[in-house]
Design an enzyme around this catalytic site. Structure first.
Site, PDB file in Angstrom:
ATOM      1  CB  ILE A   1       9.952  39.815  10.905  1.00  0.00           C
ATOM      2  CG1 ILE A   1      11.122  40.755  11.007  1.00  0.00           C
ATOM      3  CG2 ILE A   1       9.079  40.138   9.713  1.00  0.00           C
ATOM      4  CD1 ILE A   1      12.145  40.604   9.873  1.00  0.00           C
TER       5      ILE A   1
ATOM      6  CG  ASN B   1      -2.643  33.314   6.449  1.00  0.00           C
ATOM      7  OD1 ASN B   1      -3.808  33.285   6.794  1.00  0.00           O
ATOM      8  ND2 ASN B   1      -1.763  34.149   6.994  1.00  0.00           N
TER       9      ASN B   1
ATOM     10  CD  GLU C   1       2.309  38.619   3.386  1.00  0.00           C
ATOM     11  OE1 GLU C   1       3.402  38.644   3.988  1.00  0.00           O
ATOM     12  OE2 GLU C   1       1.392  39.416   3.611  1.00  0.00           O
ATOM     13  CB  VAL C   2       6.431  32.876   3.375  1.00  0.00           C
ATOM     14  CG1 VAL C   2       7.703  32.041   3.267  1.00  0.00           C
ATOM     15  CG2 VAL C   2       6.747  34.313   3.775  1.00  0.00           C
TER      16      VAL C   2
ATOM     17  CG  HIS D   1       4.053  29.982   7.356  1.00  0.00           C
ATOM     18  ND1 HIS D   1       4.138  29.904   5.986  1.00  0.00           N
ATOM     19  CD2 HIS D   1       3.337  31.104   7.623  1.00  0.00           C
ATOM     20  CE1 HIS D   1       3.523  30.939   5.438  1.00  0.00           C
ATOM     21  NE2 HIS D   1       3.007  31.684   6.410  1.00  0.00           N
TER      22      HIS D   1
ATOM     23  CG  HIS E   1       0.763  32.847  11.179  1.00  0.00           C
ATOM     24  ND1 HIS E   1       1.475  34.023  11.078  1.00  0.00           N
ATOM     25  CD2 HIS E   1       0.555  32.432   9.907  1.00  0.00           C
ATOM     26  CE1 HIS E   1       1.677  34.304   9.799  1.00  0.00           C
ATOM     27  NE2 HIS E   1       1.130  33.353   9.054  1.00  0.00           N
TER      28      HIS E   1
HETATM   29  P1  AMP Z   1       1.752  34.412   5.491  1.00  0.00           P
HETATM   30  O1  AMP Z   1       0.914  35.541   4.998  1.00  0.00           O
HETATM   31  O2  AMP Z   1       0.959  33.443   6.307  1.00  0.00           O
HETATM   32  O3  AMP Z   1       2.556  33.764   4.393  1.00  0.00           O
HETATM   33  O4  AMP Z   1       2.735  35.077   6.520  1.00  0.00           O
HETATM   34  C1  AMP Z   1       4.123  35.155   6.391  1.00  0.00           C
HETATM   35  C2  AMP Z   1       4.628  35.721   7.696  1.00  0.00           C
HETATM   36  O5  AMP Z   1       6.028  35.664   7.677  1.00  0.00           O
HETATM   37  C3  AMP Z   1       4.227  37.178   7.956  1.00  0.00           C
HETATM   38  O6  AMP Z   1       3.515  37.256   9.177  1.00  0.00           O
HETATM   39  C4  AMP Z   1       5.580  37.899   8.019  1.00  0.00           C
HETATM   40  O7  AMP Z   1       5.589  38.926   8.974  1.00  0.00           O
HETATM   41  C5  AMP Z   1       6.514  36.763   8.394  1.00  0.00           C
HETATM   42  N1  AMP Z   1       7.900  36.958   7.999  1.00  0.00           N
HETATM   43  C6  AMP Z   1       8.373  37.305   6.771  1.00  0.00           C
HETATM   44  N2  AMP Z   1       9.711  37.360   6.782  1.00  0.00           N
HETATM   45  C7  AMP Z   1      10.106  37.021   8.036  1.00  0.00           C
HETATM   46  C8  AMP Z   1      11.365  36.885   8.676  1.00  0.00           C
HETATM   47  N3  AMP Z   1      12.524  37.121   8.027  1.00  0.00           N
HETATM   48  N4  AMP Z   1      11.391  36.515   9.976  1.00  0.00           N
HETATM   49  C9  AMP Z   1      10.251  36.287  10.634  1.00  0.00           C
HETATM   50  N5  AMP Z   1       9.022  36.387  10.094  1.00  0.00           N
HETATM   51  C10 AMP Z   1       8.951  36.760   8.809  1.00  0.00           C
END
Ligand code: AMP
Length: 118
Positions: free
Chosen positions: A34, A91, A99-100, A104, A106
Site C-alpha cells: 500500500i 523484516n 510492523e505487521v 511476509h 517484500h
Molecule cells: P514490515 O515493516 O516489513 O512489517 O512491512 C509491512 C508492510 O505492509 C509495509 O510496507 C506497509 O506499507 C504494508 N502494508 C500495511 N498495510 C497494508 C495493506 N492494507 N495493504 C498492503 N500493504 C500494506
C-alpha cells in the site's frame, strides 16, 4: 511472539480488507504494498498463521514451506522480474523493523535499488 489473528494481513487473508492482488494459491497470497518503496513493491505472505521465518520453519508443514517458496517464484515470474532483477526482504522483529506480525516477503524491483541498507 504469539500470532495475532487480528493483524492486517490476517484480515486481508480472510477477505475482510481488500488488497491489490498479484497472485494467490493454496499456500500464499501476493499483493501490492500500500506504500510502495520502489516502482514495483509487492508482498508475499503464507496463508498460515506464522509470525516469522523461525515460526514458519518450526510449525509449517513441508508442503506449506515448499508451496510458499514456489509461490514467491511464481510472483517473480508473473511480474517478469527475473530479467532485470529484484530484491527480497523479510523484516523480522524489533531490530528488523517488522510492523505487521504475519510473515511476509517484500519484493522490490523496477529500478537499480542501490546499497543493501541505507
Ligand atoms: P514490515 O515493516 O516489513 O512489517 O512491512 C509491512 C508492510 O505492509 C509495509 O510496507 C506497509 O506499507 C504494508 N502494508 C500495511 N498495510 C497494508 C495493506 N492494507 N495493504 C498492503 N500493504 C500494506
Amino acid at each position: 511472539m504469539t500470532y495475532d489473528p487480528n493483524n492486517i494481513f490476517a484480515k486481508i487473508l480472510r477477505g475482510e480488507i481488500p488488497c491489490n492482488k498479484v497472485y494467490e494459491d493454496d499456500f500464499a497470497l501476493s499483493f501490492h504494498d500500500i506504500n510502495p518503496q520502489a516502482p514495483i513493491h509487492v508482498l508475499v505472505i503464507p496463508r498460515g498463521p506464522y509470525v516469522s521465518m523461525t515460526d514458519f520453519s518450526a510449525k509449517a508443514s513441508s508442503e506449506e514451506i515448499t508451496g510458499f517458496f514456489r509461490a514467491v517464484d511464481k510472483v517473480i515470474t508473473k511480474l517478469n522480474l527475473d530479467k532485470d532483477g529484484y530484491r527480497i526482504l523479510a523484516n523480522t522483529g524489533l531490530h528488523g523493523g517488522q510492523e505487521v506480525p504475519h510473515l511476509h516477503f517484500h519484493i522490490f524491483a523496477g529500478k537499480q535499488l542501490g546499497r543493501m541498507l541505507i
